[in-house]
Design a protein around this motif. Structure first.
Motif, PDB file in Angstrom:
ATOM      1  N   PRO A 132      16.360  22.018 -10.771  1.00 35.75           N
ATOM      2  CA  PRO A 132      17.056  20.806 -10.313  1.00 35.75           C
ATOM      3  C   PRO A 132      18.446  20.620 -10.905  1.00 35.75           C
ATOM      4  CG  PRO A 132      14.781  20.322 -10.955  1.00 35.75           C
ATOM      5  CD  PRO A 132      15.064  21.715 -11.398  1.00 35.75           C
ATOM      6  N   THR A 133      18.704  21.176 -12.080  1.00 39.86           N
ATOM      7  CA  THR A 133      20.010  21.007 -12.710  1.00 39.86           C
ATOM      8  C   THR A 133      21.102  21.772 -11.965  1.00 39.86           C
ATOM      9  OG1 THR A 133      18.876  20.804 -14.834  1.00 39.86           O
ATOM     10  CG2 THR A 133      21.237  21.167 -14.918  1.00 39.86           C
ATOM     11  N   ALA A 134      20.737  22.799 -11.220  1.00 37.40           N
ATOM     12  CA  ALA A 134      21.723  23.596 -10.489  1.00 37.40           C
ATOM     13  C   ALA A 134      22.217  22.819  -9.269  1.00 37.40           C
ATOM     14  CB  ALA A 134      21.117  24.921 -10.048  1.00 37.40           C
ATOM     15  N   PRO A 140      11.579  26.837 -18.743  1.00 41.86           N
ATOM     16  CA  PRO A 140      10.953  27.288 -19.997  1.00 41.86           C
ATOM     17  C   PRO A 140       9.513  27.733 -19.770  1.00 41.86           C
ATOM     18  CG  PRO A 140      12.163  25.242 -20.343  1.00 41.86           C
ATOM     19  CD  PRO A 140      12.134  25.465 -18.860  1.00 41.86           C
ATOM     20  N   GLU A 141       9.119  28.816 -20.433  1.00 39.86           N
ATOM     21  CA  GLU A 141       7.763  29.347 -20.337  1.00 39.86           C
ATOM     22  C   GLU A 141       7.106  29.235 -21.712  1.00 39.86           C
ATOM     23  OE1 GLU A 141       4.253  30.713 -19.897  1.00 39.86           O
ATOM     24  OE2 GLU A 141       5.528  30.402 -18.124  1.00 39.86           O
ATOM     25  N   PRO A 142       6.065  28.372 -21.844  1.00 39.15           N
ATOM     26  CA  PRO A 142       5.428  28.174 -23.151  1.00 39.15           C
ATOM     27  C   PRO A 142       4.940  29.461 -23.803  1.00 39.15           C
ATOM     28  CG  PRO A 142       4.686  26.510 -21.579  1.00 39.15           C
ATOM     29  CD  PRO A 142       5.490  27.497 -20.799  1.00 39.15           C
ATOM     30  N   ALA A 143       4.528  30.439 -23.009  1.00 35.87           N
ATOM     31  CA  ALA A 143       4.027  31.684 -23.578  1.00 35.87           C
ATOM     32  C   ALA A 143       5.146  32.571 -24.107  1.00 35.87           C
ATOM     33  CB  ALA A 143       3.212  32.453 -22.535  1.00 35.87           C
ATOM     34  N   LEU A 144       6.406  32.237 -23.750  1.00 37.70           N
ATOM     35  CA  LEU A 144       7.560  33.024 -24.178  1.00 37.70           C
ATOM     36  C   LEU A 144       8.633  32.098 -24.747  1.00 37.70           C
ATOM     37  CD1 LEU A 144       7.849  35.392 -21.072  1.00 37.70           C
ATOM     38  CD2 LEU A 144       6.887  35.980 -23.316  1.00 37.70           C
ATOM     39  N   PRO A 145       8.347  31.460 -25.868  1.00 38.06           N
ATOM     40  CA  PRO A 145       9.297  30.475 -26.405  1.00 38.06           C
ATOM     41  C   PRO A 145      10.646  31.061 -26.790  1.00 38.06           C
ATOM     42  CG  PRO A 145       7.583  30.983 -28.018  1.00 38.06           C
ATOM     43  CD  PRO A 145       7.155  31.606 -26.725  1.00 38.06           C
ATOM     44  N   GLY A 146      10.742  32.359 -26.994  1.00 38.76           N
ATOM     45  CA  GLY A 146      12.007  32.965 -27.379  1.00 38.76           C
ATOM     46  C   GLY A 146      12.855  33.433 -26.218  1.00 38.76           C
ATOM     47  N   GLU A 147      12.323  33.365 -24.992  1.00 35.07           N
ATOM     48  CA  GLU A 147      13.071  33.855 -23.838  1.00 35.07           C
ATOM     49  C   GLU A 147      13.890  32.733 -23.209  1.00 35.07           C
ATOM     50  OE1 GLU A 147      13.475  36.858 -22.711  1.00 35.07           O
ATOM     51  OE2 GLU A 147      12.058  37.857 -24.052  1.00 35.07           O
ATOM     52  N   PRO A 148      15.137  33.017 -22.823  1.00 41.43           N
ATOM     53  CA  PRO A 148      15.993  31.993 -22.215  1.00 41.43           C
ATOM     54  C   PRO A 148      15.580  31.692 -20.787  1.00 41.43           C
ATOM     55  CG  PRO A 148      17.078  34.108 -22.128  1.00 41.43           C
ATOM     56  CD  PRO A 148      15.811  34.323 -22.919  1.00 41.43           C
ATOM     57  N   ASP A 149      16.042  30.569 -20.264  1.00 41.50           N
ATOM     58  CA  ASP A 149      15.753  30.199 -18.884  1.00 41.50           C
ATOM     59  C   ASP A 149      16.961  29.517 -18.272  1.00 41.50           C
ATOM     60  OD1 ASP A 149      15.118  26.984 -18.708  1.00 41.50           O
ATOM     61  OD2 ASP A 149      14.640  27.829 -20.675  1.00 41.50           O
ATOM     62  N   ALA A 150      17.031  29.511 -16.958  1.00 35.46           N
ATOM     63  CA  ALA A 150      18.195  28.987 -16.241  1.00 35.46           C
ATOM     64  C   ALA A 150      18.346  27.483 -16.419  1.00 35.46           C
ATOM     65  CB  ALA A 150      18.083  29.336 -14.762  1.00 35.46           C
ATOM     66  N   GLU A 151      17.263  26.740 -16.320  1.00 35.44           N
ATOM     67  CA  GLU A 151      17.332  25.281 -16.413  1.00 35.44           C
ATOM     68  C   GLU A 151      17.933  24.848 -17.749  1.00 35.44           C
ATOM     69  OE1 GLU A 151      16.605  21.238 -15.185  1.00 35.44           O
ATOM     70  OE2 GLU A 151      16.641  23.121 -14.083  1.00 35.44           O
ATOM     71  N   VAL A 182      24.902  30.401 -14.268  1.00 32.45           N
ATOM     72  CA  VAL A 182      23.856  31.234 -14.845  1.00 32.45           C
ATOM     73  C   VAL A 182      23.649  32.401 -13.899  1.00 32.45           C
ATOM     74  CG1 VAL A 182      21.392  31.418 -15.346  1.00 32.45           C
ATOM     75  CG2 VAL A 182      22.663  29.429 -16.133  1.00 32.45           C
ATOM     76  N   THR A 183      23.679  33.618 -14.428  1.00 31.43           N
ATOM     77  CA  THR A 183      23.336  34.793 -13.643  1.00 31.43           C
ATOM     78  C   THR A 183      22.029  35.363 -14.175  1.00 31.43           C
ATOM     79  OG1 THR A 183      24.684  36.212 -15.086  1.00 31.43           O
ATOM     80  CG2 THR A 183      25.732  35.343 -13.098  1.00 31.43           C
ATOM     81  N   ALA A 184      21.223  35.904 -13.273  1.00 31.52           N
ATOM     82  CA  ALA A 184      19.902  36.388 -13.670  1.00 31.52           C
ATOM     83  C   ALA A 184      19.403  37.401 -12.654  1.00 31.52           C
ATOM     84  CB  ALA A 184      18.913  35.226 -13.783  1.00 31.52           C
ATOM     85  N   GLY A 185      18.424  38.191 -13.073  1.00 34.54           N
ATOM     86  CA  GLY A 185      17.769  39.138 -12.180  1.00 34.54           C
ATOM     87  C   GLY A 185      16.478  38.548 -11.645  1.00 34.54           C
ATOM     88  N   LEU A 234      23.388  30.524 -10.236  1.00 28.28           N
ATOM     89  CA  LEU A 234      23.036  29.110 -10.185  1.00 28.28           C
ATOM     90  C   LEU A 234      24.058  28.321 -10.984  1.00 28.28           C
ATOM     91  CD1 LEU A 234      19.623  30.266 -11.160  1.00 28.28           C
ATOM     92  CD2 LEU A 234      19.655  28.679  -9.256  1.00 28.28           C
ATOM     93  N   GLY A 235      24.433  27.129 -10.476  1.00 33.08           N
ATOM     94  CA  GLY A 235      25.340  26.299 -11.255  1.00 33.08           C
ATOM     95  C   GLY A 235      26.290  25.473 -10.445  1.00 33.08           C
ATOM     96  N   ASP A 236      27.560  25.467 -10.843  1.00 35.43           N
ATOM     97  CA  ASP A 236      28.588  24.601 -10.286  1.00 35.43           C
ATOM     98  C   ASP A 236      28.787  24.855  -8.785  1.00 35.43           C
ATOM     99  OD1 ASP A 236      31.084  22.789 -11.049  1.00 35.43           O
ATOM    100  OD2 ASP A 236      31.789  24.373  -9.698  1.00 35.43           O
TER     101      ASP A 236
END
Length: 407
Positions: free
Chosen positions: A107-109, A227-238, A248-251, A265-267
């Motif tokens: 939703p932030t995008a 955010p993924e609770p099982a992967l607290p160290g991994e970044p996310d777009a939101e 934000v660019t992503a695969g 995603l973004g502006d």
């Protein structure tokens, strides 16, 4: 912060980063080299069971598509409303349903666009934000990966002038601050840095970089939308967008669990510039990828996330069952604890279990039907269970028994 109008003296010289050997994914360690020469007549892509220590394996096609994504691909293999509005009989916006699904998930995008790969997304972002201007990036993040691919060469191909900051160990906020001036097009940050797991604790986050008042591209690569609770160290777009990233660019084919695609995603204004850029036409995603991505985002439930979220106790129980079936078939096997790297290189590691069998079965399993790829370690072939969908356990047992029966 007031933009400088001259080049900061304190900015380090633009040095070409040293070429380093490409790191081999852990799942490929100690294995025989792939056969050389042209494929035999009639060869098609082979179904492979990934039983390596890399969950999303780059050599094995990365993410396994969900059932809904596969059904969407089957529908899209015929004629579809790819660029046609069935309601008014006029030309429609390509991939509009896929974009709508992404915006609902993030939703932030304010806007989104889809291209054919994450490098393509990064090229378009840099081309729009830093043509003929400086692109500020940490030296630590100017990496090289498989097959001699070098990020500096990709970025300079856009017309941007690289401004590396910091050292090979990383960059702090003051390094970025000293580099920013009126000739800066944008700051690029790879979240997290992929070259190592021991990045300095004071590495600036997206929010700190956004405070420099220049556009920030946050390349999260892994493709998590939230955010993924099982992967607290991994970044996310939101999260990156909430922290102030311009883009934000992503695969799409990694932790998102979809097909090979690149997400932007973004502006809204910047995304529209990206969409209208001539290069966007050359990098557009095809109808099969758009259909699979939409189904992946809209329905979730991907095999990749199922593997990430699998409880170690469940993996142990599956392993014990597999070991029992193999021993009953006359194949020596044992269950061992292991760890799986989510992505190749620096990434989160998850506790797992693997079935250890005779290492002489490795070559036979790779040419079997289905093919099975594991990891050779300590004189055994380890078949890790976290990357293997539970529905493939029977196929795995049958493959091992068949390989053991061949001379």
């Amino acid at each position: 912060m007031r933009a400088r109008t001259s080049r900061p003296v304190a900015t380090p010289a633009l040095l070409d980063p040293p070429r380093t050997a490409a790191a081999r994914p852990p799942g490929e360690r100690n294995q025989d080299p792939l056969p050389c020469g042209p494929p035999a007549a009639g060869d098609t892509p082979r179904h492979v069971i990934n039983a390596t220590s890399v969950l999303v394996h780059p050599g094995l096609g990365r993410a396994v598509l969900s059932g809904s994504a596969r059904r969407a691909v089957a529908v899209a293999s015929g004629c579809t409303d790819l660029e046609y509005d069935l309601h008014n009989g006029q030309r429609g916006r390509r991939g509009r349903e896929t974009v709508a699904a992404l915006l609902a998930a993030v939703p932030t995008a304010a806007a989104a666009y889809v291209v054919n790969s994450n490098p393509a997304a990064l090229v378009l972002a840099a081309t729009v934000l830093a043509p003929g201007r400086e692109l500020v990036i940490s030296r630590r993040e100017l990496y090289e990966i498989r097959d001699g691919f070098r990020l500096p060469e990709l970025l300079t191909s856009t017309g941007a002038r690289l401004c590396p900051v910091g050292t090979a160990d990383g960059a702090v906020l003051e390094d970025y601050r000293q580099a920013v001036w009126s000739g800066t097009g944008c700051v690029l940050t790879l979240v997290p840095g992929r070259s190592a797991t021991d990045a300095p604790a004071d590495r600036p986050d997206v929010a700190a970089l956004a405070g420099l008042h220049v556009p920030v591209i946050a390349d999260i690569s892994s493709g998590l939308l939230r955010p993924e609770p099982a992967l607290p160290g991994e970044p996310d777009a939101e999260t990156a967008l909430r922290q102030g990233a311009t883009l934000v660019t992503a695969g799409g084919d990694k932790l998102l669990g979809g097909p090979q695609t690149g997400l932007l995603l973004g502006d809204r204004a910047v995304i529209e510039q990206v969409r209208r850029h001539p290069l966007a036409r050359a990098m557009q995603a095809d109808k099969l990828a758009l259909a699979a991505l939409r189904a992946t985002v809209a329905h979730g439930g991907t095999p990749t996330l199922a593997a990430v979220r699998a409880a170690p106790d469940d993996l142990r129980a599956r392993g014990e069952s597999l070991v029992g079936a193999l021993r009953a078939g006359g194949v020596p096997a044992e269950l061992v604890e292991s760890h799986v790297t989510v992505l190749s290189g620096a990434s989160t590691r998850l506790h797992s279990f693997a079935v250890a069998v005779d290492q002489r079965l490795a070559g036979r399993l790779r040419v079997g039907d289905p093919a099975v790829v594991g990891e050779l370690r300590d004189g055994h072939l380890l078949l890790d269970l976290r990357p293997v969908p539970a529905g493939n356990d029977t196929d795995l047992v049958v493959a091992v028994l068949a390989a053991a029966s061949r001379p």
